[in-house]
Write a protein that holds these residues in place. Structure first.
Motif, PDB file in Angstrom:
ATOM      1  N   MET A 103       7.153   2.608  -0.558  1.00 49.80           N
ATOM      2  CA  MET A 103       6.299   1.556  -0.011  1.00 49.80           C
ATOM      3  C   MET A 103       7.131   0.313   0.315  1.00 49.80           C
ATOM      4  O   MET A 103       6.900  -0.331   1.343  1.00 49.80           O
ATOM      5  CB  MET A 103       5.204   1.233  -1.031  1.00 49.80           C
ATOM      6  N   ALA A 104       8.100  -0.015  -0.568  1.00 55.88           N
ATOM      7  CA  ALA A 104       8.943  -1.182  -0.333  1.00 55.88           C
ATOM      8  C   ALA A 104       9.780  -1.003   0.933  1.00 55.88           C
ATOM      9  O   ALA A 104       9.937  -1.932   1.730  1.00 55.88           O
ATOM     10  CB  ALA A 104       9.843  -1.437  -1.533  1.00 55.88           C
ATOM     11  N   VAL A 105      10.317   0.181   1.144  1.00 51.37           N
ATOM     12  CA  VAL A 105      11.120   0.462   2.336  1.00 51.37           C
ATOM     13  C   VAL A 105      10.243   0.405   3.586  1.00 51.37           C
ATOM     14  O   VAL A 105      10.641  -0.156   4.618  1.00 51.37           O
ATOM     15  CB  VAL A 105      11.805   1.852   2.215  1.00 51.37           C
ATOM     16  N   GLN A 106       9.053   0.934   3.499  1.00 55.61           N
ATOM     17  CA  GLN A 106       8.125   0.915   4.633  1.00 55.61           C
ATOM     18  C   GLN A 106       7.786  -0.536   5.010  1.00 55.61           C
ATOM     19  O   GLN A 106       7.745  -0.888   6.182  1.00 55.61           O
ATOM     20  CB  GLN A 106       6.851   1.671   4.263  1.00 55.61           C
ATOM     21  N   CYS A 107       7.580  -1.380   4.017  1.00 58.02           N
ATOM     22  CA  CYS A 107       7.273  -2.786   4.292  1.00 58.02           C
ATOM     23  C   CYS A 107       8.461  -3.491   4.934  1.00 58.02           C
ATOM     24  O   CYS A 107       8.281  -4.352   5.803  1.00 58.02           O
ATOM     25  CB  CYS A 107       6.865  -3.488   3.005  1.00 58.02           C
TER      26      CYS A 107
ATOM     27  N   ASN B 199       8.131  -4.833   8.686  1.00 60.83           N
ATOM     28  CA  ASN B 199       8.030  -6.289   8.510  1.00 60.83           C
ATOM     29  C   ASN B 199       6.638  -6.707   8.026  1.00 60.83           C
ATOM     30  O   ASN B 199       5.985  -7.574   8.593  1.00 60.83           O
ATOM     31  CB  ASN B 199       8.385  -7.014   9.820  1.00 60.83           C
ATOM     32  N   THR B 200       6.168  -6.045   6.972  1.00 62.81           N
ATOM     33  CA  THR B 200       4.892  -6.406   6.352  1.00 62.81           C
ATOM     34  C   THR B 200       5.161  -6.872   4.933  1.00 62.81           C
ATOM     35  O   THR B 200       6.273  -6.761   4.419  1.00 62.81           O
ATOM     36  CB  THR B 200       3.926  -5.203   6.336  1.00 62.81           C
ATOM     37  N   THR B 201       4.134  -7.380   4.288  1.00 65.78           N
ATOM     38  CA  THR B 201       4.278  -7.925   2.935  1.00 65.78           C
ATOM     39  C   THR B 201       4.176  -6.800   1.911  1.00 65.78           C
ATOM     40  O   THR B 201       3.248  -5.989   1.955  1.00 65.78           O
ATOM     41  CB  THR B 201       3.163  -8.966   2.665  1.00 65.78           C
ATOM     42  N   TYR B 202       5.120  -6.776   0.985  1.00 61.77           N
ATOM     43  CA  TYR B 202       5.114  -5.791  -0.092  1.00 61.77           C
ATOM     44  C   TYR B 202       4.246  -6.327  -1.217  1.00 61.77           C
ATOM     45  O   TYR B 202       4.543  -7.357  -1.825  1.00 61.77           O
ATOM     46  CB  TYR B 202       6.545  -5.536  -0.574  1.00 61.77           C
ATOM     47  N   ASN B 203       3.130  -5.640  -1.495  1.00 59.13           N
ATOM     48  CA  ASN B 203       2.169  -6.105  -2.488  1.00 59.13           C
ATOM     49  C   ASN B 203       1.659  -4.905  -3.289  1.00 59.13           C
ATOM     50  O   ASN B 203       0.552  -4.418  -3.053  1.00 59.13           O
ATOM     51  CB  ASN B 203       1.019  -6.832  -1.772  1.00 59.13           C
TER      52      ASN B 203
END
Length: 95
Positions: free
Chosen positions: A1-5, A9-13
């Motif tokens: 999920m962190a890599v995808q964000c 360029n989205t927020t990792y939450n």
């Protein structure tokens, strides 16, 4: 999920906390809301420009002009602006 964000360029939450970022992504509404209301008339100058036929009085401006006139008659008003370079050189001679 962190890599995808990072890639998109989205927020990792990962805790799915409410962050309010969706509001920042929305289109701005200010221009459309402002266009709904009529234009504001903020100053006496703008009012005079809209209605040149009417004599619009402004007490503070009249008091200021009267104070300027009194100061001029006593010789305490600011000096007039120099319009040309020759006028300014004429009075700036060092003694």
């Amino acid at each position: 999920m962190a890599v995808q964000c990072r890639v998109f360029n989205t927020t990792y939450n990962p805790e799915r906390l409410r962050m309010g970022t969706h509001i920042l992504h929305q289109r701005l509404k200010g221009a459309s809301v402002a266009s709904y209301y009529p234009p504001r008339i903020g100053t006496i100058k703008q009012l005079r420009a809209l209605y040149p036929d009417f004599e619009i009085l402004h007490d503070k401006e009249e008091d200021w002009l009267e104070a300027q006139q009194v100061a001029r008659s006593r010789g305490k008003a600011p000096p007039k602006k120099k319009r040309t370079a020759a006028e300014s050189k004429k009075f700036n001679k060092r003694r």
